[in-house]
Scaffold this motif. Structure first.
Motif, PDB file in Angstrom:
ATOM      1  N   ASP A  36       0.830  -1.209   0.000  1.00  0.00           N
ATOM      2  CA  ASP A  36       0.000   0.000   0.000  1.00  0.00           C
ATOM      3  C   ASP A  36       0.863   1.256   0.000  1.00  0.00           C
ATOM      4  OD1 ASP A  36      -2.356  -1.420  -0.075  1.00  0.00           O
ATOM      5  OD2 ASP A  36      -2.673  -1.342   2.105  1.00  0.00           O
ATOM      6  N   VAL A  37       1.976   1.215   0.723  1.00  0.00           N
ATOM      7  CA  VAL A  37       2.897   2.361   0.747  1.00  0.00           C
ATOM      8  C   VAL A  37       3.437   2.626  -0.647  1.00  0.00           C
ATOM      9  CG1 VAL A  37       5.144   3.151   1.593  1.00  0.00           C
ATOM     10  CG2 VAL A  37       3.513   2.126   3.172  1.00  0.00           C
ATOM     11  N   GLN A  40       0.698   4.065  -2.933  1.00  0.00           N
ATOM     12  CA  GLN A  40       0.388   5.464  -2.623  1.00  0.00           C
ATOM     13  C   GLN A  40       1.465   6.386  -3.162  1.00  0.00           C
ATOM     14  OE1 GLN A  40      -0.207   5.630   1.590  1.00  0.00           O
ATOM     15  NE2 GLN A  40      -2.263   4.779   1.490  1.00  0.00           N
ATOM     16  N   GLN A  41       2.720   5.972  -3.061  1.00  0.00           N
ATOM     17  CA  GLN A  41       3.811   6.794  -3.592  1.00  0.00           C
ATOM     18  C   GLN A  41       3.690   6.915  -5.101  1.00  0.00           C
ATOM     19  OE1 GLN A  41       7.444   4.963  -2.279  1.00  0.00           O
ATOM     20  NE2 GLN A  41       7.365   5.915  -0.265  1.00  0.00           N
ATOM     21  N   SER A  43       0.962   6.661  -6.945  1.00  0.00           N
ATOM     22  CA  SER A  43      -0.186   7.472  -7.351  1.00  0.00           C
ATOM     23  C   SER A  43       0.092   8.950  -7.138  1.00  0.00           C
ATOM     24  CB  SER A  43      -1.445   7.048  -6.600  1.00  0.00           C
ATOM     25  OG  SER A  43      -1.332   7.347  -5.221  1.00  0.00           O
ATOM     26  N   GLN A  44       0.890   9.291  -6.145  1.00  0.00           N
ATOM     27  CA  GLN A  44       1.243  10.693  -5.928  1.00  0.00           C
ATOM     28  C   GLN A  44       2.208  11.165  -7.000  1.00  0.00           C
ATOM     29  OE1 GLN A  44       2.755  10.798  -1.941  1.00  0.00           O
ATOM     30  NE2 GLN A  44       0.727  10.743  -1.008  1.00  0.00           N
TER      31      GLN A  44
END
Length: 74
Positions: A36-37, A40-41, A43-44
């Motif tokens: 998940d980390v 998220q990175q 997608s940012q």
């Protein structure tokens, strides 16, 4: 990001070596959290600002005496 992937590999190895289903499940949850980390990175990083320049179809009014649309005409 390579550190996170290394940690995922370590957690998978520990999950394979675990003797109880409870311990294995804890390591799998850790892998899930680390994934998940990473997601998220990514997608940012993917979210980028796009700036569109307006398409100008506007023509310059050129006098009969001008040589054309040059900025260097005096």
């Amino acid at each position: 990001m390579t550190n996170v992937l290394t940690k995922i590999e370590e957690e998978i190895a520990q999950a394979k070596q675990s003797s109880s289903p409870h311990t294995m499940r804890e390591h799998i949850y850790a892998v899930r959290a680390l994934c998940d980390v990473i997601l998220q990175q990514r997608s940012q990083n993917v979210t980028a600002i796009t700036i569109r320049q307006p398409a100008t179809t506007e023509r310059l009014d050129i006098d009969a005496e001008a040589n054309g649309p040059s900025l260097l005409d005096f």
